[in-house]
Motif scaffolding. Sequence first.
Motif, PDB file in Angstrom:
ATOM      1  N   HIS A 345      -4.075  -1.094   2.489  1.00 25.92           N
ATOM      2  CA  HIS A 345      -3.138  -0.007   2.211  1.00 25.92           C
ATOM      3  C   HIS A 345      -1.846  -0.310   2.962  1.00 25.92           C
ATOM      4  O   HIS A 345      -1.863  -0.553   4.167  1.00 25.92           O
ATOM      5  CB  HIS A 345      -3.731   1.322   2.646  1.00 25.92           C
ATOM      6  CG  HIS A 345      -5.046   1.627   1.990  1.00 25.92           C
ATOM      7  ND1 HIS A 345      -5.159   2.338   0.811  1.00 25.92           N
ATOM      8  CD2 HIS A 345      -6.324   1.274   2.351  1.00 25.92           C
ATOM      9  CE1 HIS A 345      -6.434   2.423   0.482  1.00 25.92           C
ATOM     10  NE2 HIS A 345      -7.159   1.786   1.392  1.00 25.92           N
ATOM     11  N   GLU A 347       2.247   0.438   3.997  1.00 20.11           N
ATOM     12  CA  GLU A 347       3.365   1.358   4.175  1.00 20.11           C
ATOM     13  C   GLU A 347       4.575   0.526   4.581  1.00 20.11           C
ATOM     14  O   GLU A 347       4.490  -0.328   5.459  1.00 20.11           O
ATOM     15  CB  GLU A 347       3.050   2.383   5.260  1.00 20.11           C
ATOM     16  CG  GLU A 347       4.161   3.407   5.446  1.00 20.11           C
ATOM     17  CD  GLU A 347       3.814   4.440   6.499  1.00 20.11           C
ATOM     18  OE1 GLU A 347       4.749   5.055   7.066  1.00 20.11           O
ATOM     19  OE2 GLU A 347       2.603   4.635   6.777  1.00 20.11           O
ATOM     20  N   GLU A 369       6.710  -2.739  -6.024  1.00 18.38           N
ATOM     21  CA  GLU A 369       5.307  -2.483  -5.724  1.00 18.38           C
ATOM     22  C   GLU A 369       4.382  -3.210  -6.696  1.00 18.38           C
ATOM     23  O   GLU A 369       3.320  -3.713  -6.300  1.00 18.38           O
ATOM     24  CB  GLU A 369       5.049  -0.977  -5.752  1.00 18.38           C
ATOM     25  CG  GLU A 369       5.738  -0.230  -4.608  1.00 18.38           C
ATOM     26  CD  GLU A 369       5.503   1.269  -4.659  1.00 18.38           C
ATOM     27  OE1 GLU A 369       4.977   1.743  -5.698  1.00 18.38           O
ATOM     28  OE2 GLU A 369       5.828   1.964  -3.688  1.00 18.38           O
ATOM     29  N   THR A 381      -3.148   0.647  -2.278  1.00 18.04           N
ATOM     30  CA  THR A 381      -2.052   1.620  -2.338  1.00 18.04           C
ATOM     31  C   THR A 381      -0.843   1.097  -1.580  1.00 18.04           C
ATOM     32  O   THR A 381      -0.975   0.333  -0.620  1.00 18.04           O
ATOM     33  CB  THR A 381      -2.467   2.971  -1.710  1.00 18.04           C
ATOM     34  OG1 THR A 381      -2.753   2.777  -0.314  1.00 18.04           O
ATOM     35  CG2 THR A 381      -3.695   3.544  -2.414  1.00 18.04           C
ATOM     36  N   LEU A 383       2.859   2.734  -0.052  1.00 15.99           N
ATOM     37  CA  LEU A 383       3.752   3.861   0.180  1.00 15.99           C
ATOM     38  C   LEU A 383       5.088   3.302   0.668  1.00 15.99           C
ATOM     39  O   LEU A 383       5.169   2.692   1.729  1.00 15.99           O
ATOM     40  CB  LEU A 383       3.172   4.814   1.221  1.00 15.99           C
ATOM     41  CG  LEU A 383       4.059   6.015   1.600  1.00 15.99           C
ATOM     42  CD1 LEU A 383       4.342   6.874   0.372  1.00 15.99           C
ATOM     43  CD2 LEU A 383       3.416   6.833   2.703  1.00 15.99           C
ATOM     44  N   HIS A 385       8.920   4.005   1.778  1.00 16.45           N
ATOM     45  CA  HIS A 385       9.927   4.956   2.239  1.00 16.45           C
ATOM     46  C   HIS A 385      11.303   4.395   1.884  1.00 16.45           C
ATOM     47  O   HIS A 385      11.698   3.330   2.362  1.00 16.45           O
ATOM     48  CB  HIS A 385       9.821   5.158   3.753  1.00 16.45           C
ATOM     49  CG  HIS A 385       8.495   5.701   4.199  1.00 16.45           C
ATOM     50  ND1 HIS A 385       8.214   7.043   4.240  1.00 16.45           N
ATOM     51  CD2 HIS A 385       7.354   5.065   4.600  1.00 16.45           C
ATOM     52  CE1 HIS A 385       6.972   7.229   4.662  1.00 16.45           C
ATOM     53  NE2 HIS A 385       6.425   6.039   4.887  1.00 16.45           N
TER      54      HIS A 385
END
Length: 484
Positions: A345, A347, A369, A381, A383, A385
Amino acid sequence: MSPTATQKQTEERHAAKRSAALLSVVAAFFITLLKLATGLLTGSLGMISESAHSGIDLIAAAITLFSVQVSDRPADEDHNYGHGKVESLSAFVETVLMLGSSIWIVYEAVRRIFFHEHLTLALNIWPFLVLGLSIAVDFTRARNLGKVAEAHNSEALAADAMHFGTDIWSSVAVLIGLSATALGVHFHSTKLELADPVAALIVSVIILKVSWSLARGTIDNLLDATPAQGAESGGQTRRNLIRDLAAIDGVLSVNRLRTRRSGSSYFADVTLAMPRALTFQRSEQITMAATAAIQRVLPDADVVVHSVPTATLAESVHDRIRAAAGRANLSIHDVSVQQYDGALHVEQHLELPESLPLRTAHDLVTRLEADIRREVPAIATILTHIESEPATIEHPASLERDRQLEHTLRNVAQRFPEVLDIHDVLVTRHHDRTQVNCHCTLPDDLPMGEVHAIITALENAFKLEAPEVSRLLIHPEPATDNRR
């Protein structure tokens, strides 16, 4: 090296080559006249064959003079690789002319040996004097041409030097033939009287041998064969170059290597696989190292290096994520990868221009992505920003705040007696986050454990005084070397 120095060297090289070629033409002209006149007066086929050989050399020398005049011209719009191939063309013409003279000499020798035509010779001292003079002249100009050819890597002058070097041996063969013929006439020996045409045949064999050697090298250059160096073949030279290139730190493989020669100039086209995580600056360093490696084998070669970004087995997940962002020319930072539930995962923070519409920004993120997932299929996943990258120049009010932060940092540093100096303070802002970077001078002999403790205490004390700063980065330096 400055352009002026390079131009001066080019002019000196051209003058030396032209001078050597011009002297060769003058010498060939007078030697040819002497041999022809002597051969016609004596009826010696050996002397006539030698005059034919010298006549070919005269034409070859004239062609060489023309070729060195043209070959050193700089590249232009119509000849991007320069005019060096003129030297190869010149050598090829010389080869054809020498082959033609050999055929004629063999024809005349066969007529005299088997049909006994024109065997009567009017012998005197002149053929021997002319041949002796010819040997001396050929030795001098062959040595001079050889030195200039080696110094300036001239194919045309090297061909001339080879010609005139073999002229010495062919002149010796004719000299022996005339001597044997004179003995045959004196002792009435028919076999010895055939020595002159036999000597002519020997001359023709020498010409054919030189022609074959020149033809091979000339055709190779015209067909852009890999240049050979020293005693090595072109193939061995290429293998050595590939070995040297592959040994450079940062080169994963040599995908392609092409080399060619044009006159005295070399050209190389190289494709190297490099780790895609390399910085542009490191890639340039590897390119310079590759150029130097080739020029050690092919002096002053014009080298073009093409780099192919390549994934390596040693790449981390972070490297592969950044590689995907790099392909899209996007800037990401603070990449965090966690593993749970048997999957990865991610970020990450992505900087985009502050004037970019949300719809466009969202499309860029979606494509990024998707590319990252293709790059690392184990990622479940992502994420992202999105941060706006300021496009405006900092205002004076912001600069004043920066000065206040720097003043606060220096005041806090005074509480720590080990801190000798704070310098190179830089305040940066990313949207609502403020970061301060600085260099800190400490005693040379302070143990690293204490260094870390002091820096940590300084960071905590500063953040208490300036809570708006989200991060303080301190670069510790010894007092004797605090400017690096």
